[in-house]
Design a protein around this motif. Structure first.
Motif, PDB file in Angstrom:
ATOM      1  N   LEU A   1      75.401   2.275-126.403  1.00 52.62           N
ATOM      2  CA  LEU A   1      73.948   2.173-126.573  1.00 52.62           C
ATOM      3  C   LEU A   1      73.238   2.128-125.232  1.00 52.62           C
ATOM      4  CD1 LEU A   1      73.676  -0.283-129.597  1.00 52.62           C
ATOM      5  CD2 LEU A   1      73.258   2.179-129.585  1.00 52.62           C
ATOM      6  N   ASN A   2      73.837   1.453-124.251  1.00 48.62           N
ATOM      7  CA  ASN A   2      73.244   1.424-122.905  1.00 48.62           C
ATOM      8  C   ASN A   2      73.173   2.830-122.321  1.00 48.62           C
ATOM      9  OD1 ASN A   2      72.816  -1.346-122.842  1.00 48.62           O
ATOM     10  ND2 ASN A   2      74.846  -1.778-121.992  1.00 48.62           N
ATOM     11  N   ARG A   3      74.173   3.622-122.568  1.00 46.55           N
ATOM     12  CA  ARG A   3      74.192   4.988-122.046  1.00 46.55           C
ATOM     13  C   ARG A   3      73.213   5.897-122.799  1.00 46.55           C
ATOM     14  NH1 ARG A   3      80.546   6.317-122.078  1.00 46.55           N
ATOM     15  NH2 ARG A   3      79.848   8.324-121.166  1.00 46.55           N
ATOM     16  N   LEU A   4      73.028   5.647-124.067  1.00 43.96           N
ATOM     17  CA  LEU A   4      72.142   6.490-124.874  1.00 43.96           C
ATOM     18  C   LEU A   4      70.672   6.143-124.695  1.00 43.96           C
ATOM     19  CD1 LEU A   4      74.184   6.636-128.196  1.00 43.96           C
ATOM     20  CD2 LEU A   4      73.624   8.596-126.738  1.00 43.96           C
ATOM     21  N   GLY A   5      70.376   4.887-124.461  1.00 48.14           N
ATOM     22  CA  GLY A   5      68.989   4.463-124.329  1.00 48.14           C
ATOM     23  C   GLY A   5      68.203   4.703-125.598  1.00 48.14           C
ATOM     24  N   ASP A   6      66.952   5.154-125.429  1.00 52.82           N
ATOM     25  CA  ASP A   6      66.069   5.348-126.581  1.00 52.82           C
ATOM     26  C   ASP A   6      66.453   6.546-127.441  1.00 52.82           C
ATOM     27  OD1 ASP A   6      64.623   3.163-125.782  1.00 52.82           O
ATOM     28  OD2 ASP A   6      63.099   4.334-124.713  1.00 52.82           O
ATOM     29  N   THR A   7      67.418   7.335-126.975  1.00 53.71           N
ATOM     30  CA  THR A   7      67.850   8.498-127.755  1.00 53.71           C
ATOM     31  C   THR A   7      68.505   8.089-129.068  1.00 53.71           C
ATOM     32  OG1 THR A   7      68.222   9.702-125.703  1.00 53.71           O
ATOM     33  CG2 THR A   7      69.259  10.588-127.675  1.00 53.71           C
ATOM     34  N   CYS A   8      69.156   6.917-129.068  1.00 57.52           N
ATOM     35  CA  CYS A   8      69.839   6.466-130.287  1.00 57.52           C
ATOM     36  C   CYS A   8      68.835   5.869-131.256  1.00 57.52           C
ATOM     37  CB  CYS A   8      70.912   5.437-129.955  1.00 57.52           C
ATOM     38  SG  CYS A   8      71.862   4.931-131.412  1.00 57.52           S
ATOM     39  N   LYS A   9      68.736   6.472-132.409  1.00 53.23           N
ATOM     40  CA  LYS A   9      67.750   6.058-133.404  1.00 53.23           C
ATOM     41  C   LYS A   9      68.338   5.191-134.506  1.00 53.23           C
ATOM     42  CE  LYS A   9      64.806   8.614-131.216  1.00 53.23           C
ATOM     43  NZ  LYS A   9      63.820   7.960-130.310  1.00 53.23           N
ATOM     44  N   GLN A  10      69.652   5.222-134.673  1.00 55.27           N
ATOM     45  CA  GLN A  10      70.228   4.561-135.843  1.00 55.27           C
ATOM     46  C   GLN A  10      71.731   4.376-135.644  1.00 55.27           C
ATOM     47  OE1 GLN A  10      68.111   5.341-139.106  1.00 55.27           O
ATOM     48  NE2 GLN A  10      69.403   4.344-140.582  1.00 55.27           N
ATOM     49  N   LEU A  11      72.253   3.312-136.257  1.00 54.23           N
ATOM     50  CA  LEU A  11      73.697   3.138-136.368  1.00 54.23           C
ATOM     51  C   LEU A  11      74.132   3.583-137.760  1.00 54.23           C
ATOM     52  CD1 LEU A  11      74.549  -0.363-134.822  1.00 54.23           C
ATOM     53  CD2 LEU A  11      74.676   1.891-133.730  1.00 54.23           C
ATOM     54  N   MET A  12      75.321   4.175-137.841  1.00 55.07           N
ATOM     55  CA  MET A  12      75.854   4.548-139.136  1.00 55.07           C
ATOM     56  C   MET A  12      77.348   4.270-139.168  1.00 55.07           C
ATOM     57  SD  MET A  12      75.981   8.736-139.008  1.00 55.07           S
ATOM     58  CE  MET A  12      76.721   8.866-140.635  1.00 55.07           C
TER      59      MET A  12
ATOM     60  N   THR B   1      72.334  -5.510-132.385  1.00 52.34           N
ATOM     61  CA  THR B   1      71.677  -4.373-131.731  1.00 52.34           C
ATOM     62  C   THR B   1      70.210  -4.240-132.099  1.00 52.34           C
ATOM     63  OG1 THR B   1      72.248  -2.827-133.517  1.00 52.34           O
ATOM     64  CG2 THR B   1      73.850  -3.105-131.704  1.00 52.34           C
ATOM     65  N   GLY B   2      69.828  -4.758-133.281  1.00 48.95           N
ATOM     66  CA  GLY B   2      68.448  -4.619-133.723  1.00 48.95           C
ATOM     67  C   GLY B   2      68.093  -3.236-134.230  1.00 48.95           C
ATOM     68  N   LEU B   3      69.098  -2.370-134.396  1.00 48.95           N
ATOM     69  CA  LEU B   3      68.845  -1.020-134.862  1.00 48.95           C
ATOM     70  C   LEU B   3      68.876  -0.933-136.391  1.00 48.95           C
ATOM     71  CD1 LEU B   3      71.009   1.022-132.347  1.00 48.95           C
ATOM     72  CD2 LEU B   3      68.518   1.057-132.506  1.00 48.95           C
TER      73      LEU B   3
ATOM     74  N   ASP C   1      67.768  13.676-130.827  1.00 48.36           N
ATOM     75  CA  ASP C   1      67.950  12.339-131.407  1.00 48.36           C
ATOM     76  C   ASP C   1      69.409  12.155-131.822  1.00 48.36           C
ATOM     77  OD1 ASP C   1      65.284  11.794-131.068  1.00 48.36           O
ATOM     78  OD2 ASP C   1      64.735  12.176-133.160  1.00 48.36           O
ATOM     79  N   ILE C   2      69.861  10.905-131.690  1.00 48.81           N
ATOM     80  CA  ILE C   2      71.262  10.590-131.943  1.00 48.81           C
ATOM     81  C   ILE C   2      71.383   9.451-132.948  1.00 48.81           C
ATOM     82  CG2 ILE C   2      73.394   9.681-130.906  1.00 48.81           C
ATOM     83  CD1 ILE C   2      72.771  12.547-130.035  1.00 48.81           C
ATOM     84  N   TRP C   3      72.342   9.593-133.883  1.00 49.84           N
ATOM     85  CA  TRP C   3      72.826   8.468-134.683  1.00 49.84           C
ATOM     86  C   TRP C   3      74.220   8.138-134.156  1.00 49.84           C
ATOM     87  CZ3 TRP C   3      71.744   8.287-140.637  1.00 49.84           C
ATOM     88  CH2 TRP C   3      70.360   8.356-140.860  1.00 49.84           C
ATOM     89  N   LEU C   4      74.451   6.892-133.843  1.00 44.48           N
ATOM     90  CA  LEU C   4      75.748   6.472-133.332  1.00 44.48           C
ATOM     91  C   LEU C   4      76.611   6.010-134.498  1.00 44.48           C
ATOM     92  CD1 LEU C   4      77.462   5.998-130.776  1.00 44.48           C
ATOM     93  CD2 LEU C   4      76.599   3.644-130.768  1.00 44.48           C
ATOM     94  N   LYS C   5      77.752   6.680-134.674  1.00 45.59           N
ATOM     95  CA  LYS C   5      78.656   6.326-135.766  1.00 45.59           C
ATOM     96  C   LYS C   5      79.734   5.380-135.256  1.00 45.59           C
ATOM     97  CE  LYS C   5      81.198   8.104-139.710  1.00 45.59           C
ATOM     98  NZ  LYS C   5      81.481   9.269-140.556  1.00 45.59           N
ATOM     99  N   VAL C   6      79.925   4.293-135.998  1.00 39.11           N
ATOM    100  CA  VAL C   6      80.871   3.246-135.612  1.00 39.11           C
ATOM    101  C   VAL C   6      81.967   3.158-136.670  1.00 39.11           C
ATOM    102  CG1 VAL C   6      81.121   0.820-134.981  1.00 39.11           C
ATOM    103  CG2 VAL C   6      78.941   1.996-134.559  1.00 39.11           C
TER     104      VAL C   6
ATOM    105  N   LEU D   1      71.878  14.566-134.142  1.00 46.36           N
ATOM    106  CA  LEU D   1      73.328  14.665-134.055  1.00 46.36           C
ATOM    107  C   LEU D   1      73.977  13.291-134.138  1.00 46.36           C
ATOM    108  CD1 LEU D   1      73.959  17.306-131.227  1.00 46.36           C
ATOM    109  CD2 LEU D   1      73.622  17.662-133.680  1.00 46.36           C
ATOM    110  N   THR D   2      75.135  13.265-134.742  1.00 47.99           N
ATOM    111  CA  THR D   2      75.968  12.063-134.734  1.00 47.99           C
ATOM    112  C   THR D   2      76.855  12.086-133.496  1.00 47.99           C
ATOM    113  OG1 THR D   2      76.013  12.018-137.147  1.00 47.99           O
ATOM    114  CG2 THR D   2      77.728  10.784-136.004  1.00 47.99           C
ATOM    115  N   ILE D   3      76.953  10.963-132.827  1.00 49.25           N
ATOM    116  CA  ILE D   3      77.991  10.781-131.812  1.00 49.25           C
ATOM    117  C   ILE D   3      79.012   9.827-132.402  1.00 49.25           C
ATOM    118  CG2 ILE D   3      78.489   9.578-129.645  1.00 49.25           C
ATOM    119  CD1 ILE D   3      76.331  11.128-128.337  1.00 49.25           C
TER     120      ILE D   3
END
Length: 361
Positions: free
Chosen positions: A144-155, A183-185, A121-126, A101-103
């Motif tokens: 990202l701090n709130r998502l932890g390892d759940t966030c797999k990618q930035l988009m 972020t290193g993502l 799994d989450i992709w964080l959309k910016v 899912l995208t957040i």
């Protein structure tokens, strides 16, 4: 026995889908290719498109219901849901069906946090400049701090990718690069236009319209980009009328015959997804010969100047776009975009699937 279907048909060439995916993969280099099949694959049929695009690295859709339909049909590849979830139930279903899912806003993140783990799994959309969906750049670290390892990618998403020289593209790329550095993502930014015209493609690309044979570049030529049309829209010629100089044609009597001429009536209109605002002069193919739309498009019918096609007869199939006639050209004549035409016709007309191609109109 008469058919219950309207006469217009959208013929879908699945071999062209396969070809266009190859073009996207070649342009993408080492980047993963996430094929976008939202909105019923832009009117081409989502399940059939997923089957044809089986060599993509994954799929992307707009809604959770689209993603679940793919899983229920047996699709095993990763599926990204652009709109993400809106409730605890959505997140539970995403985990059940192994969806990504995208957040794209903080309210979604609030809802996720009250959902029992494990989370999907989450992709964080910016939002780097599109101004539509995406969290603010200043909120990325806390998210990202709130998502932890759940966030797999930035988009993110380019607002002006179809106009590669627009300075906003480089502004967005610069902002996105900085986010990836801090972020290193892994990242995903490029749609069809970005794939073809921008060098930095990041970890994953998201081709959409190019897969269906339309140029993603404003004013571009799909054929020169090695893209093949996937949908060919056809309908039969159901009447041929003789008109005299000065006769008017259609609603509003907008078109007046400039000569004695044959006028063809084709069984398709805006009720079938053909654009009502297509102007006189919009090309239509009959027996491979280019004729011109004349008069206003009505709900079920349109009229054409048959003077160029002297051998036309009732029952001949007209091609409204597709093989031999670019959907981009028709969209331009109707002051719209190919996306709208394909989605509208695909949703309105009977679809027929053909892995060999279509007959010429």
């Amino acid at each position: 026995m008469t058919s219950s279907h309207r006469p217009a048909r959208a013929i879908i060439n699945t071999n062209a889908l396969v070809h266009n995916l190859r073009v996207a993969k070649k342009a993408a280099g080492s980047a993963r290719v996430i094929a976008v099949i939202k909105a019923d694959a832009y009117g081409h049929g989502m399940l059939k498109a997923a089957e044809a695009l089986q060599h993509a690295d994954g799929f992307a859709v707009a809604t959770l219901s689209e993603a679940i339909a793919l899983r229920t049909a047996g699709v095993k590849k990763s599926i990204l849901v652009f709109q993400g979830g809106r409730s605890e139930e959505d997140y539970r279903l995403a985990q059940q069906y192994q969806l990504t899912l995208t957040i794209h806003n903080l309210q979604q993140l609030d809802q996720l946090e009250i959902t029992p783990q494990p989370w999907p799994d989450i992709w964080l959309k910016v939002d780097t400049g599109m101004g539509r969906m995406g969290i603010a750049i200043n909120d990325v670290d806390s998210a990202l701090n709130r998502l932890g390892d759940t966030c797999k990618q930035l988009m993110s998403h380019l607002a002006c990718a179809d106009e590669p020289s627009d300075p906003l593209n480089q502004t967005q790329i610069k902002r996105f690069n900085q986010l990836l550095k801090t972020t290193g993502l892994a990242g995903s930014l490029m749609n069809s236009a970005g794939i073809l015209r921008i060098d930095n493609l990041y970890d994953a690309v998201r081709p959409g319209i190019m897969l269906y044979g339309s140029s993603p570049i404003a004013g571009g030529d799909a054929a020169k980009q090695q893209l093949e049309p996937v949908m060919t829209l056809q309908a039969p010629l159901i009447a041929i009328n003789s008109h005299k100089t000065g006769d008017s044609i259609g609603y509003g009597a907008d078109y007046v015959c400039e000569d004695d001429m044959l006028v063809g009536v084709i069984a398709i209109g805006y009720g079938d997804g053909y654009p009502r605002h297509a102007v006189s002069g919009t090309p239509v193919l009959i027996n491979g010969v280019e004729c011109s739309l004349i008069g206003k498009v009505s709900m079920d019918l349109l009229t054409v100047d048959l003077r160029p096609s002297t051998d036309a007869k009732m029952g001949d199939l007209a091609t409204l776009w597709g093989v031999g006639l670019s959907v981009d050209l028709v969209a331009q004549k109707a002051s719209t975009i190919a996306y709208e035409l394909l989605c509208s016709a695909g949703a309105s007309c009977q679809r027929e699937y053909d892995s060999k191609g279509t007959q010429d109109g």
